[in-house]
Write a protein that holds these residues in place. Structure first.
Motif, PDB file in Angstrom:
ATOM      1  N   SER A 188      33.143  41.147  43.694  1.00 37.09           N
ATOM      2  CA  SER A 188      32.301  40.305  42.839  1.00 37.09           C
ATOM      3  C   SER A 188      30.849  40.715  43.050  1.00 37.09           C
ATOM      4  N   ASP A 189      30.225  41.234  42.000  1.00 35.56           N
ATOM      5  CA  ASP A 189      28.824  41.660  42.047  1.00 35.56           C
ATOM      6  C   ASP A 189      28.108  41.148  40.808  1.00 35.56           C
ATOM      7  N   PHE A 190      26.799  40.949  40.951  1.00 32.99           N
ATOM      8  CA  PHE A 190      26.052  40.431  39.809  1.00 32.99           C
ATOM      9  C   PHE A 190      24.603  40.890  39.868  1.00 32.99           C
ATOM     10  N   SER A 191      23.984  40.883  38.686  1.00 36.86           N
ATOM     11  CA  SER A 191      22.553  41.105  38.524  1.00 36.86           C
ATOM     12  C   SER A 191      22.162  40.306  37.295  1.00 36.86           C
ATOM     13  N   PRO A 192      20.888  40.207  36.969  1.00 37.73           N
ATOM     14  CA  PRO A 192      20.505  39.431  35.783  1.00 37.73           C
ATOM     15  C   PRO A 192      21.126  39.939  34.486  1.00 37.73           C
ATOM     16  N   GLY A 193      21.423  41.250  34.416  1.00 35.85           N
ATOM     17  CA  GLY A 193      21.909  41.808  33.152  1.00 35.85           C
ATOM     18  C   GLY A 193      23.404  41.981  33.046  1.00 35.85           C
ATOM     19  N   GLN A 194      24.103  42.030  34.166  1.00 35.57           N
ATOM     20  CA  GLN A 194      25.552  42.247  34.115  1.00 35.57           C
ATOM     21  C   GLN A 194      26.188  41.774  35.415  1.00 35.57           C
ATOM     22  N   ALA A 195      27.522  41.655  35.369  1.00 37.19           N
ATOM     23  CA  ALA A 195      28.268  41.277  36.574  1.00 37.19           C
ATOM     24  C   ALA A 195      29.645  41.900  36.489  1.00 37.19           C
ATOM     25  N   SER A 196      30.297  42.037  37.627  1.00 43.09           N
ATOM     26  CA  SER A 196      31.632  42.626  37.655  1.00 43.09           C
ATOM     27  C   SER A 196      32.530  41.874  38.618  1.00 43.09           C
ATOM     28  N   GLY A 197      33.808  41.980  38.367  1.00 43.47           N
ATOM     29  CA  GLY A 197      34.807  41.370  39.238  1.00 43.47           C
ATOM     30  C   GLY A 197      35.998  42.294  39.353  1.00 43.47           C
ATOM     31  N   GLY A 198      36.701  42.219  40.456  1.00 44.86           N
ATOM     32  CA  GLY A 198      37.868  43.061  40.653  1.00 44.86           C
ATOM     33  C   GLY A 198      39.022  42.295  41.246  1.00 44.86           C
ATOM     34  N   VAL A 199      40.213  42.527  40.693  1.00 46.20           N
ATOM     35  CA  VAL A 199      41.440  41.903  41.186  1.00 46.20           C
ATOM     36  C   VAL A 199      42.428  43.010  41.538  1.00 46.20           C
ATOM     37  N   ILE A 200      42.988  42.958  42.736  1.00 45.28           N
ATOM     38  CA  ILE A 200      44.002  43.933  43.127  1.00 45.28           C
ATOM     39  C   ILE A 200      45.350  43.498  42.577  1.00 45.28           C
ATOM     40  N   LYS A 201      45.979  44.384  41.819  1.00 46.50           N
ATOM     41  CA  LYS A 201      47.252  44.026  41.194  1.00 46.50           C
ATOM     42  C   LYS A 201      48.379  43.950  42.217  1.00 46.50           C
ATOM     43  N   ASP A 202      49.060  42.816  42.219  1.00 50.85           N
ATOM     44  CA  ASP A 202      50.213  42.599  43.081  1.00 50.85           C
ATOM     45  C   ASP A 202      51.444  42.541  42.189  1.00 50.85           C
ATOM     46  N   GLY A 203      52.319  43.538  42.317  1.00 52.49           N
ATOM     47  CA  GLY A 203      53.506  43.588  41.471  1.00 52.49           C
ATOM     48  C   GLY A 203      54.682  42.795  41.995  1.00 52.49           C
ATOM     49  N   GLY A 204      54.484  42.021  43.066  1.00 54.03           N
ATOM     50  CA  GLY A 204      55.590  41.247  43.618  1.00 54.03           C
ATOM     51  C   GLY A 204      56.599  42.151  44.309  1.00 54.03           C
ATOM     52  N   ASP A 205      57.859  41.748  44.298  1.00 59.18           N
ATOM     53  CA  ASP A 205      58.910  42.517  44.972  1.00 59.18           C
ATOM     54  C   ASP A 205      59.502  43.621  44.104  1.00 59.18           C
ATOM     55  N   ASP A 206      58.962  43.795  42.917  1.00 52.99           N
ATOM     56  CA  ASP A 206      59.415  44.894  42.067  1.00 52.99           C
ATOM     57  C   ASP A 206      58.184  45.662  41.572  1.00 52.99           C
ATOM     58  N   PRO A 207      57.381  46.207  42.497  1.00 56.70           N
ATOM     59  CA  PRO A 207      56.131  46.839  42.091  1.00 56.70           C
ATOM     60  C   PRO A 207      56.343  48.134  41.316  1.00 56.70           C
ATOM     61  N   ASP A 208      55.502  48.350  40.298  1.00 49.08           N
ATOM     62  CA  ASP A 208      55.522  49.624  39.592  1.00 49.08           C
ATOM     63  C   ASP A 208      54.370  50.476  40.113  1.00 49.08           C
ATOM     64  N   VAL A 209      54.044  51.547  39.408  1.00 45.16           N
ATOM     65  CA  VAL A 209      53.033  52.476  39.902  1.00 45.16           C
ATOM     66  C   VAL A 209      51.637  51.861  39.951  1.00 45.16           C
ATOM     67  N   THR A 210      51.424  50.738  39.259  1.00 46.89           N
ATOM     68  CA  THR A 210      50.098  50.112  39.267  1.00 46.89           C
ATOM     69  C   THR A 210      49.939  49.102  40.398  1.00 46.89           C
ATOM     70  N   HIS A 211      51.001  48.884  41.176  1.00 49.31           N
ATOM     71  CA  HIS A 211      50.913  47.947  42.302  1.00 49.31           C
ATOM     72  C   HIS A 211      49.817  48.402  43.267  1.00 49.31           C
ATOM     73  N   GLY A 212      48.917  47.503  43.603  1.00 48.43           N
ATOM     74  CA  GLY A 212      47.830  47.824  44.518  1.00 48.43           C
ATOM     75  C   GLY A 212      46.589  48.390  43.861  1.00 48.43           C
ATOM     76  N   ALA A 213      46.653  48.624  42.554  1.00 51.15           N
ATOM     77  CA  ALA A 213      45.478  49.162  41.851  1.00 51.15           C
ATOM     78  C   ALA A 213      44.417  48.071  41.690  1.00 51.15           C
ATOM     79  N   MET A 214      43.158  48.470  41.732  1.00 44.20           N
ATOM     80  CA  MET A 214      42.052  47.548  41.504  1.00 44.20           C
ATOM     81  C   MET A 214      41.763  47.478  40.003  1.00 44.20           C
ATOM     82  N   ILE A 215      41.898  46.308  39.437  1.00 48.79           N
ATOM     83  CA  ILE A 215      41.587  46.097  38.016  1.00 48.79           C
ATOM     84  C   ILE A 215      40.197  45.480  37.947  1.00 48.79           C
ATOM     85  N   GLN A 216      39.252  46.231  37.420  1.00 51.21           N
ATOM     86  CA  GLN A 216      37.850  45.807  37.405  1.00 51.21           C
ATOM     87  C   GLN A 216      37.389  45.443  35.993  1.00 51.21           C
ATOM     88  N   SER A 217      36.505  44.481  35.929  1.00 49.34           N
ATOM     89  CA  SER A 217      35.890  44.093  34.656  1.00 49.34           C
ATOM     90  C   SER A 217      34.395  43.931  34.854  1.00 49.34           C
TER      91      SER A 217
END
Length: 363
Positions: free
Chosen positions: A54-83
């Motif tokens: 979680s980062d911010f400045s007056p003009g923009q901000a970003s957030g990141g969530v690490i993808k948890d695929g549960g007990d059936d993870p695919d190739v994206t399990h553990g990837a950081m999804i940023q916005s």
């Protein structure tokens, strides 16, 4: 109580992207770090996501969530999804862009415009709904631009079929429910068997076998039957049909969209993507039997996906194609259970509109 191993659910890339976006927007508005964000899933369920970034400045901000695929993870399990989010001067306008590691569409047939980010319909709605909830009245005077990124996404995409489908530069932001459920063959088959047994005991003479949650939702728009008559069979077409035959069910309706149904029409009774491909040559032949020209048949044979085939067929006005394909599904399903069931096929498009229907009565 701790869940049994293999049963823990996870979240889709689409849900993670929506949560990251909501957290980023709160950080931009409040000018402070945000540790978690609440998200409403398409089912209406509310869940919380931890923001690893979680980062911010007056003009923009970003957030990141690490993808948890549960007990059936695919190739994206553990990837950081940023916005990363920005306010713009276009009131009410919400725009989505692909950043590092998020793929862009280069070929037709995925239900997205060529050149657009590979962010499918449900995630787009989840993200825009999250923005509307977080921004509130600010959207009357400002717009929001969202840039989604997945560090390492281009490398992750090489382990998938995305390049073959014309998605370049990274992974897709996907998901129809927001939830990733563990895929267990034995558990799924057992669930189907129990559901068919209960439906039979409840006196339902007609069952609707659907390929998933979305196709079930669409089927309910057209078939007004008791809740217990609808059963999600997933990829286990043959097994579900055999269970219906064993339990003396009189009629089944198979409901789905063109991708899975195309495989069934060729006699493939297990439709998992890893085990079967859509044969566009086969679909081209069906189009020819419905009056398609050699040129159109050639276009279909070269189509990128089954969805692309549907787009070509609809553009040519070959409405009978979908009924003909549905009949093939009925014939193959009937053959699989040696004619002991009346089999109907209901085909919908990706918005839930019925485009094809056919029936084969039991012998």
């Amino acid at each position: 109580m701790e869940k049994k191993k293999g049963t823990r659910t996870g979240f889709s890339t689409g849900a993670c992207a929506a949560a990251a976006t909501k957290g980023a927007l709160f950080a931009l508005i409040r000018q402070e770090k945000v540790e978690r964000a609440e998200l409403t899933l398409p089912s209406g369920e509310k869940v919380f996501f931890h923001l690893s970034e979680s980062d911010f400045s007056p003009g923009q901000a970003s957030g990141g969530v690490i993808k948890d695929g549960g007990d059936d993870p695919d190739v994206t399990h553990g990837a950081m999804i940023q916005s990363t989010v920005f306010f713009t001067g276009e009131p009410g306008v919400i725009t989505l862009e692909a950043g590092e590691g998020v793929g862009k569409v280069t070929l037709p047939g995925l239900g997205l415009d060529v050149g657009s980010p590979d962010i499918t319909r449900v995630p787009r709605k989840m993200i825009t709904d999250a923005v509307k909830e977080a921004a509130g009245s600010r959207l009357k005077s400002q717009g929001v631009k969202i840039v989604l990124s997945v560090p390492g996404g281009e490398e992750i995409a090489k382990k998938t079929e995305l390049l073959r489908l014309g998605v370049v530069g990274g992974i897709g932001i996907l998901g129809t429910t927001g939830i990733v459920r563990p895929y267990s063959t034995s558990a799924f088959r057992a669930g189907i068997s129990i559901a068919v047994k209960m439906a039979g005991q409840s006196g339902h003479p007609r069952l609707v076998l659907t390929t998933g949650g979305m196709s079930e939702k669409f089927a309910k728009k057209h078939l007004f039957l008791p809740e217990g008559a609808f059963i999600q069979m997933g990829d286990f077409v043959g097994f579900a049909l055999q269970e219906c035959a064993k339990k003396k069910i009189d009629q089944v309706t198979i409901s789905g969209m063109i991708g899975k149904l195309s495989k069934m029409a060729m006699g493939k009774m297990m439709t998992h993507a890893a085990g079967s491909e859509v044969d566009t040559g086969f679909l081209s032949q069906i189009a020819g039997s419905c009056g398609a020209s050699e040129e159109v048949m050639g276009q279909i044979k070269k189509a990128n996906t089954a969805r692309h085939v549907a787009e070509i067929v609809q553009a040519q006005g070959l409405a009978s194609f979908f009924d003909a394909l549905s009949l093939k599904v009925c014939e193959e399903a009937s053959r699989h259970v040696r004619g002991v069931l009346t089999v109907e096929c209901l085909m919908t498009d990706f918005e839930g509109k019925m485009i094809g229907r056919a029936v084969k009565h039991k012998e």
